[in-house]
Enzyme design. Structure first.
Site, short mmCIF file in Angstrom:
data_model
loop_
_atom_site.label_atom_id
_atom_site.label_comp_id
_atom_site.label_asym_id
_atom_site.label_seq_id
_atom_site.Cartn_x
_atom_site.Cartn_y
_atom_site.Cartn_z
N PHE A 91 0.85 -1.20 0.00
CA PHE A 91 0.00 0.00 0.00
C PHE A 91 0.88 1.25 0.00
O PHE A 91 1.83 1.34 0.78
CB PHE A 91 -0.87 -0.05 1.26
N ASN A 193 -3.73 1.46 10.86
CA ASN A 193 -4.40 1.91 9.64
C ASN A 193 -4.81 0.63 8.91
O ASN A 193 -4.07 0.11 8.08
CB ASN A 193 -3.49 2.77 8.76
N PRO A 194 -6.00 0.10 9.25
CA PRO A 194 -6.42 -1.20 8.71
C PRO A 194 -7.05 -1.05 7.33
O PRO A 194 -7.38 0.07 6.91
CB PRO A 194 -7.48 -1.63 9.72
#
Ligand SMILES: C[S@@+](CC[C@H](N)C(=O)[O-])C[C@H]1O[C@@H](n2cnc3c(N)ncnc32)[C@H](O)[C@@H]1O
Length: 289
Positions: A91, A193-194
């Site tokens: 990410f 921060n899932p």
């Protein structure tokens, strides 16, 4: 051979036509990348004129016009004070996450001012390591560990940690399961921060939809909160009474996530915080006694 200034301007126009919102910035960043200088030097060269760009610039502009993320083309992402290596499988850290780090550092400062030494911070769902590595870089006395599920993302996090020479204990594993059990009930701060995008809500931007890994995006239920709430349960196991959890969420979850956390009975002082653009972004809560 055309001038750098003309090439960068033409590239920006091309990227704009392709729907890239940050077309001007990206055209300059790609020029900086191929010249191995920073963006301010490219802007200086655009004013002075008389410099050319190598053929690799056009190739990168083509890829960016096909909406490959800028950070995958340059191989790096800027997050707070750090430059992180990123690419396929991890990410790309976002500026809106920086507010979560600010809030976490504020808690570390509060504890250190009260005399705590080696404040324990655990970052769950670490990705590239953006949060864990920033906390360690900015508060070197904190004792920081991080957990990431994806083997690809974990490898990027380890590479970043080693290149930046930051003493952060990284592990590969599932944050919805018990982890760091030697610190159970003894952690001061948990950052998360899932993945939180509602299943079925496919992101509009091709950079996100086609290049961020699905495991980093989707929260496992229609409201996107299944994984965030499961990871929050892990945070509750890790934190000492009074310890602080910070969970990033979608701007549409600024009411639902605090409500769901408060309903568990595991948390007190549940509050929500906006990001720098004024959108709801981070829920904080303290572990009940
Ligand atoms: C939105 S990204 C955040 C990455 C990084 N913390 C950041 O802020 O840039 C979510 C991350 O959680 C990881 N992840 C997803 N499910 C997980 C789980 N059950 N346990 C641990 N990590 C998980 C994904 O692989 C991804 O790296």
């Amino acid at each position: 051979m055309t001038d750098l200034r003309d090439d960068v301007r033409a590239a920006a126009a091309r990227l704009r036509d392709a729907g890239v919102a940050s077309a001007d910035v990206d055209a300059v960043e790609l020029a900086a990348h191929v010249l191995e200088v920073d963006a301010s030097e490219v802007r200086r060269l655009m004013v002075l004129g008389g410099r050319t760009l190598p053929g690799s610039y056009a190739v990168l502009v083509d890829e960016r016009a096909r909406r490959v993320p800028l950070q995958h083309l340059t191989g790096r992402a800027h997050f707070r004070r750090l430059t992180l290596s990123v690419g396929p499988g991890v990410f790309v850290p976002r500026p809106e996450t920086e507010v979560l780090v600010d809030l976490a550092l504020g808690e570390v400062d509060r504890l250190e001012a009260a005399g705590a030494v080696a404040v324990r911070v655990v970052d769950l769902c670490s990705g590239s390591g953006a949060i864990a590595l920033s906390v360690k870089a900015e508060r070197p006395d904190a004792d920081v560990r991080g957990l990431e599920l994806s083997p690809d993302a974990y490898a990027w996090a380890v590479a970043n940690r080693d290149r930046l020479a930051l003493d952060v204990g990284l592990e590969q594993g599932d944050a919805t399961r018990p982890c760091f059990e030697d610190w159970s009930g003894a952690v001061d701060v948990v950052t998360v921060n899932p993945p939180y995008i509602p299943v079925g809500a496919v992101p509009v931007d091709p950079e996100v939809r086609d290049h961020d890994p699905d495991v980093a995006l989707y929260g496992g239920s229609e409201d996107g909160l299944a994984i965030p709430l499961a990871v929050a349960r892990t945070a509750a196991r890790l934190l000492r009474p009074g310890g602080l959890v910070l969970v990033e969420h979608a701007d549409s979850q600024g009411e639902s996530l605090p409500r769901r956390l408060a309903a568990t009975g595991e948390w007190t002082g549940v509050a929500d915080h906006d990001d720098l653009s004024g959108r709801p972004r981070v829920t904080t809560a303290r572990r009940s006694h």
